[in-house]
Design a protein around this motif. Structure first.
Motif, PDB file in Angstrom:
ATOM      1  N   ARG A  25       0.827  -1.216   0.000  1.00 16.31           N
ATOM      2  CA  ARG A  25       0.000   0.000   0.000  1.00 16.31           C
ATOM      3  C   ARG A  25       0.860   1.265   0.000  1.00 16.31           C
ATOM      4  N   ARG A  26       2.081   1.162   0.501  1.00 20.78           N
ATOM      5  CA  ARG A  26       2.959   2.337   0.544  1.00 20.78           C
ATOM      6  C   ARG A  26       3.506   2.687  -0.841  1.00 20.78           C
ATOM      7  N   ILE A  27       3.398   1.762  -1.770  1.00 23.67           N
ATOM      8  CA  ILE A  27       3.904   2.016  -3.118  1.00 23.67           C
ATOM      9  C   ILE A  27       2.964   2.995  -3.827  1.00 23.67           C
ATOM     10  N   LYS A  28       3.483   4.124  -4.255  1.00 21.31           N
ATOM     11  CA  LYS A  28       2.674   5.144  -4.928  1.00 21.31           C
ATOM     12  C   LYS A  28       2.858   5.123  -6.444  1.00 21.31           C
ATOM     13  N   GLU A  71      -5.724  -3.813  -4.483  1.00 18.46           N
ATOM     14  CA  GLU A  71      -4.332  -3.371  -4.571  1.00 18.46           C
ATOM     15  C   GLU A  71      -3.685  -3.832  -5.872  1.00 18.46           C
ATOM     16  N   PHE A  72      -4.057  -5.038  -6.331  1.00 19.47           N
ATOM     17  CA  PHE A  72      -3.546  -5.505  -7.624  1.00 19.47           C
ATOM     18  C   PHE A  72      -4.014  -4.577  -8.742  1.00 19.47           C
ATOM     19  N   VAL A  73      -5.271  -4.189  -8.693  1.00 16.23           N
ATOM     20  CA  VAL A  73      -5.811  -3.273  -9.698  1.00 16.23           C
ATOM     21  C   VAL A  73      -5.078  -1.934  -9.633  1.00 16.23           C
ATOM     22  N   ARG A  74      -4.817  -1.470  -8.407  1.00 12.11           N
ATOM     23  CA  ARG A  74      -4.137  -0.188  -8.228  1.00 12.11           C
ATOM     24  C   ARG A  74      -2.716  -0.246  -8.770  1.00 12.11           C
ATOM     25  N   VAL A  75      -2.020  -1.351  -8.537  1.00 10.91           N
ATOM     26  CA  VAL A  75      -0.651  -1.492  -9.034  1.00 10.91           C
ATOM     27  C   VAL A  75      -0.615  -1.366 -10.548  1.00 10.91           C
ATOM     28  N   LEU A  76      -1.609  -1.951 -11.224  1.00 11.43           N
ATOM     29  CA  LEU A  76      -1.669  -1.821 -12.679  1.00 11.43           C
ATOM     30  C   LEU A  76      -1.824  -0.362 -13.103  1.00 11.43           C
ATOM     31  N   LYS A  77      -2.628   0.380 -12.346  1.00 11.63           N
ATOM     32  CA  LYS A  77      -2.919   1.761 -12.734  1.00 11.63           C
ATOM     33  C   LYS A  77      -1.754   2.704 -12.465  1.00 11.63           C
ATOM     34  N   ILE A  78      -0.949   2.394 -11.450  1.00 18.83           N
ATOM     35  CA  ILE A  78       0.145   3.312 -11.110  1.00 18.83           C
ATOM     36  C   ILE A  78       1.460   2.903 -11.756  1.00 18.83           C
ATOM     37  N   SER A  79       1.408   1.894 -12.605  1.00 13.15           N
ATOM     38  CA  SER A  79       2.638   1.463 -13.279  1.00 13.15           C
ATOM     39  C   SER A  79       3.057   2.483 -14.320  1.00 13.15           C
ATOM     40  N   GLU A  85       3.144  -5.741 -15.481  1.00 15.14           N
ATOM     41  CA  GLU A  85       1.901  -6.451 -15.843  1.00 15.14           C
ATOM     42  C   GLU A  85       2.103  -7.959 -15.955  1.00 15.14           C
ATOM     43  N   ALA A  86       3.160  -8.390 -16.601  1.00 11.45           N
ATOM     44  CA  ALA A  86       3.367  -9.823 -16.820  1.00 11.45           C
ATOM     45  C   ALA A  86       3.488 -10.595 -15.510  1.00 11.45           C
ATOM     46  N   PRO A  87       4.398 -10.198 -14.565  1.00 16.57           N
ATOM     47  CA  PRO A  87       4.462 -10.948 -13.306  1.00 16.57           C
ATOM     48  C   PRO A  87       3.186 -10.845 -12.481  1.00 16.57           C
ATOM     49  N   LEU A  88       2.528  -9.683 -12.511  1.00 17.20           N
ATOM     50  CA  LEU A  88       1.273  -9.548 -11.765  1.00 17.20           C
ATOM     51  C   LEU A  88       0.233 -10.537 -12.275  1.00 17.20           C
ATOM     52  N   LEU A  89       0.070 -10.617 -13.591  1.00 16.76           N
ATOM     53  CA  LEU A  89      -0.891 -11.552 -14.168  1.00 16.76           C
ATOM     54  C   LEU A  89      -0.492 -13.001 -13.894  1.00 16.76           C
ATOM     55  N   GLN A  90       0.806 -13.259 -13.924  1.00 21.54           N
ATOM     56  CA  GLN A  90       1.282 -14.614 -13.658  1.00 21.54           C
ATOM     57  C   GLN A  90       0.933 -15.046 -12.231  1.00 21.54           C
ATOM     58  N   ILE A 117      -9.261  -5.945 -13.964  1.00 23.89           N
ATOM     59  CA  ILE A 117      -7.955  -6.436 -14.415  1.00 23.89           C
ATOM     60  C   ILE A 117      -8.038  -6.893 -15.866  1.00 23.89           C
ATOM     61  N   ILE A 118      -9.150  -7.533 -16.233  1.00 22.48           N
ATOM     62  CA  ILE A 118      -9.324  -8.005 -17.605  1.00 22.48           C
ATOM     63  C   ILE A 118      -9.368  -6.847 -18.595  1.00 22.48           C
ATOM     64  N   THR A 119     -10.083  -5.795 -18.237  1.00 15.40           N
ATOM     65  CA  THR A 119     -10.309  -4.685 -19.179  1.00 15.40           C
ATOM     66  C   THR A 119      -9.246  -3.590 -19.093  1.00 15.40           C
TER      67      THR A 119
END
Length: 801
Positions: A25-28, A71-79, A85-90, A117-119
């Motif tokens: 959560r601390r990751i911005k 948080e997974f969804v948020r990580v995708l958005k703040i990348s 994306e690849a390791p997260l999906l894996q 996550i799909i869209t």
């Protein structure tokens, strides 16, 4: 610092789990500088959740409370171009695949996290992200059921308006990587097997339903590509073309099995949609040119390819509606002369058009769909299918008019290909197509009676709207059986100019049809059979003079059972690929003198003898043969030497002294000893024992068969021998075990022996030939049942009975 604290806590404890979540959560912003840290955190979360799902309910309670998926969804958005994306999906795929509890799966699919996550907008053009994304989609699809499916769709009123999992998956349906295509098809099948009524309505309604028409259009394109390759005039070897054909047909068969799996979902709207697309876009356009019901133009696939495709479709996809629709269309020229009263037939004789064909389909639909066995889904599918065919014909401007007598002539329609002059591939492809229909358990009894093979008598007693005489006299095989048998026997009687492939499959058809005919042949056909039988016998006899005659009995033992099994194979399981093979390799390949080619010719002669056999010969005639001779004192020397191996101490006896030069051992003085005992024949090269003058040590062994001893023209003291390097017991079994072909080339070995004078050289040559003749005579005595004239009477006796 956080790493040292991390290691001090039990990695699967609830405390550690909360710590990892807080760190995430601390990751911005996720960029290349903290990418590895984020990956470690995601991996730890997945490992702990997977553990907690099975071992600690409190961990999953925390997973839900902290809304970790958000948080997974948020990580995708703040990348920020971090390639996270690849390791997260894996890791997500791993977590979902390993979830066992229904509660965990239900939660993960709730709150629209999975859909988010799909869209998410991924950049698939860069890197290898697509496989990870598709793997994630497949993992999600593997966990859906009727209870969780509703969590992944969006509904407005009583209709599904969005299904992200399915829609996004279809975007990869035509991906170049086979693995991704396979995953998408697995996902769609998972979906079809759990859909509810609303989702099925969404899937089978445009524009989403266009997936099925696109699927069949791609299949049709592959069929055209196969046809183009089949008739290409490229300078490639027959084996290379065959391998390419296998690759092309495998793609088509894979698609057909996928369509079969879709139909097996058992949902009537889905089945109707797939079947209609198959017929309107693939099958029907192929059947019409076969019947010559429309103009032949450059858009048509060749008859051989069309017959292959439709035959494979009937085998793989099958089903009552498809089987009967295909049969109804292909039998149209013959049914017009058998269905309806005489007045109606007379009124249409002289001309026909699309309307007459539509009337035929309407009449066919009533017959096929009116019986009690046609009730339910199959009945609905058939009605819709025939109606769809009618629409296709009505809108098709390519239909041509012409005299009905031409269409229903003695050899019109499919029979035109069966009786095509000098085209064995068309003949066998057409016959195979009819056999598939005739032997199908799903074929309507009326249509089966029109073909006229097995079960005709039983069908006659049940046939409606037809008299018994119409069924028997009008059936294709009853009416044309003598001509069909004649065409097959003519091919076999021409065997010296044709490849084994043509002869073998012709023999399979002959075996099938003779069973239906109860081994009855006309005088002309019986003469042709005897001709082919005599040729196969002479071809086998000729192999006794070849370099592999010693292997003929063993080859019969090994090949005969498999030949018998292949001859008895049902048309429903026989791969029609042979029809394409025949189109590219009808002619007999040019012979060469290598031992590999000689081996292949010998095996072909054995197989051909199995194909062209009679009565008791269908059982292995050499099964109980003996491989040795009765021992007597006079045979003691032969027994001693015939069992010798490398390094054995043997008697020199009447061995002839000579010399030979080995590449790595220089010139050696040896004794030449040829010996034959039963089927075994060897040529031994022995060196004189240093302490025993009448004994020698074997330093080299060669098979006696195939030596072909020849004296050098310029050096009468030199004797040239050809040595077989191929070991069939090893090489052929290795090739079969690995589904490989025999190597294209084997280099024969050569020995050159030097003698003291020309007289000794000639004596050695004659001694080799004498022992070879003994071995050959023994083999010939074993093969006597296959070489005697009295076997020609078997079929004649059956015919007289």
């Amino acid at each position: 610092m956080w790493r040292s604290l991390w290691r001090s806590i039990d990695r699967f404890s609830l405390q550690h789990f909360k710590y990892v979540i807080d760190e995430l959560r601390r990751i911005k912003v996720v960029d290349m500088r903290n990418r590895d840290l984020v990956i470690d955190l995601l991996q730890s979360i997945v490992e702990i959740v997977t553990y907690g799902d099975r071992q600690d309910p409190m961990i999953f309670e925390c997973f839900m409370e902290y809304q970790v998926l958000a948080e997974f969804v948020r990580v995708l958005k703040i990348s920020r171009k971090s390639r996270i994306e690849a390791p997260l999906l894996q890791y997500l795929s791993i977590m979902i695949q390993n979830m066992d509890s229904e509660q965990a799966i239900y939660y993960c699919f709730s709150n629209d996290y999975i859909n988010s996550i799909i869209t998410h907008r991924y950049e698939f053009d860069a890197g290898d992200l697509a496989p990870y994304y598709v793997s994630f989609l497949r993992a999600v699809s593997s966990k859906i059921n009727r209870d969780t499916l509703c969590l992944l769709v969006k509904v407005h009123g009583d209709s599904v308006v969005s299904f992200p999992l399915y829609n996004e998956a279809l975007k990869f349906a035509n991906h170049g990587e086979k693995m991704i295509q396979t995953a998408i098809r697995a996902l769609t099948l998972n979906t079809y097997n759990v859909c509810d009524d609303m989702v099925y309505q969404f899937i089978t309604t445009p524009p989403v339903s266009n997936y099925f028409s696109d699927l069949v259009c791609r299949l049709r394109h592959q069929c055209f590509h196969l046809d183009t390759f089949l008739h290409a005039k490229e300078e490639t070897s027959t084996q290379e073309r065959r391998n390419e054909l296998i690759l092309e047909t495998d793609k088509i068969v894979d698609d057909l099995y996928y369509l079969k799996d879709i139909l097996c979902a058992g949902e009537y709207r889905l089945s109707r949609l797939v079947t209609q697309n198959l017929f309107s876009l693939l099958v029907f356009p192929m059947l019409l040119p076969l019947l010559q019901l429309r103009q032949i133009d450059g858009s048509n696939i060749s008859a051989v390819t069309s017959l292959y495709i439709v035959s494979r479709l009937l085998q793989v996809v099958g089903g009552k509606s498809i089987i009967n629709a295909v049969a109804g269309v292909i039998l149209y020229p013959y049914m017009t002369s058998s269905v309806g009263d005489a007045t109606e037939r007379n009124s249409v004789v002289g001309s026909w058009n699309a309307k007459s064909f539509l009337d035929h389909l309407n009449h066919l639909e009533k017959m096929v769909c009116s019986g009690p066995e046609s009730e339910g889904v199959e009945n609905i599918e058939s009605s819709c299918l025939f109606g769809h065919l009618a629409e296709h014909i009505s809108s098709n401007s390519q239909f041509i008019g012409g005299p009905l007598n031409d269409v229903c002539s003695e050899r019109g329609g499919i029979l035109a290909y069966i009786f095509a002059d000098n085209n064995q591939s068309l003949l066998l492809a057409s016959l195979f197509f009819l056999l598939i229909l005739a032997e199908s358990k799903d074929l309507d009894y009326f249509l089966a009676s029109m073909i006229g093979l097995s079960g005709t008598q039983n069908m006659m007693s049940q046939t409606r709207d037809l008299s018994a005489s119409q069924v028997v006299d009008g059936s294709i095989f009853v009416k044309f059986m003598p001509q069909i048998l004649n065409a097959l026997l003519t091919i076999l009687a021409s065997q010296p100019s044709l490849s084994l492939l043509v002869q073998w499959h012709t023999g399979w058809f002959l075996h099938k049809l003779l069973i239906y005919q109860e081994n009855s042949l006309s005088d002309l056909n019986f003469h042709l059979f005897n001709t082919s039988y005599e040729q196969s016998r002479e071809r086998l006899r000729k192999e006794l003079d070849g370099c592999w005659f010693d292997y003929i009995p063993d080859t019969f033992r090994s090949e005969w059972p498999s030949c018998k099994t292949a001859l008895e194979e049902s048309s429903q399981y026989k791969d029609p690929f042979f029809t394409l093979e025949l189109a590219v390799c009808q002619k007999k390949t040019s012979g060469d003198t290598t031992t590999l080619s000689a081996w292949q010719r010998m095996v072909e002669a054995v197989k051909l003898k199995a194909v062209i056999s009679k009565g008791d010969l269908l059982e292995n005639p050499l099964l109980n043969m003996t491989t040795g001779t009765t021992a007597d004192p006079g045979k003691s020397r032969a027994l001693d030497i015939s069992s010798a191996s490398f390094g054995s101490d043997v008697s020199l006896g009447s061995g002839i002294p000579c010399s030979i030069a080995f590449s790595n051992a220089g010139i050696r003085d040896v004794y030449l000893i040829p010996v034959a005992r039963g089927m075994t024949g060897k040529l031994l090269l022995t060196e004189k024992h240093p302490f025993r003058s009448q004994r020698g040590v074997v330093i080299a062994i060669a098979p006696l068969a195939g030596l072909s001893p020849k004296i050098d023209k310029d050096h009468p003291t030199w004797l040239h021998l050809r040595i077989r390097e191929l070991d069939p017991r090893f090489d052929t079994s290795k090739a079969r075990g690995n589904h490989l072909k025999m190597p294209n080339h084997f280099t024969d070995g050569r020995w050159t022996l030097g003698f003291s004078n020309a007289k000794a050289c000639e004596a050695a040559r004659l001694l080799i030939l004498e022992e070879t003749h003994k071995q050959r005579s023994f083999v010939e005595s074993i093969l006597a049942p296959l070489l005697q004239d009295n076997y020609l009477g078997n079929l004649s006796d059956n015919q007289d009975e």
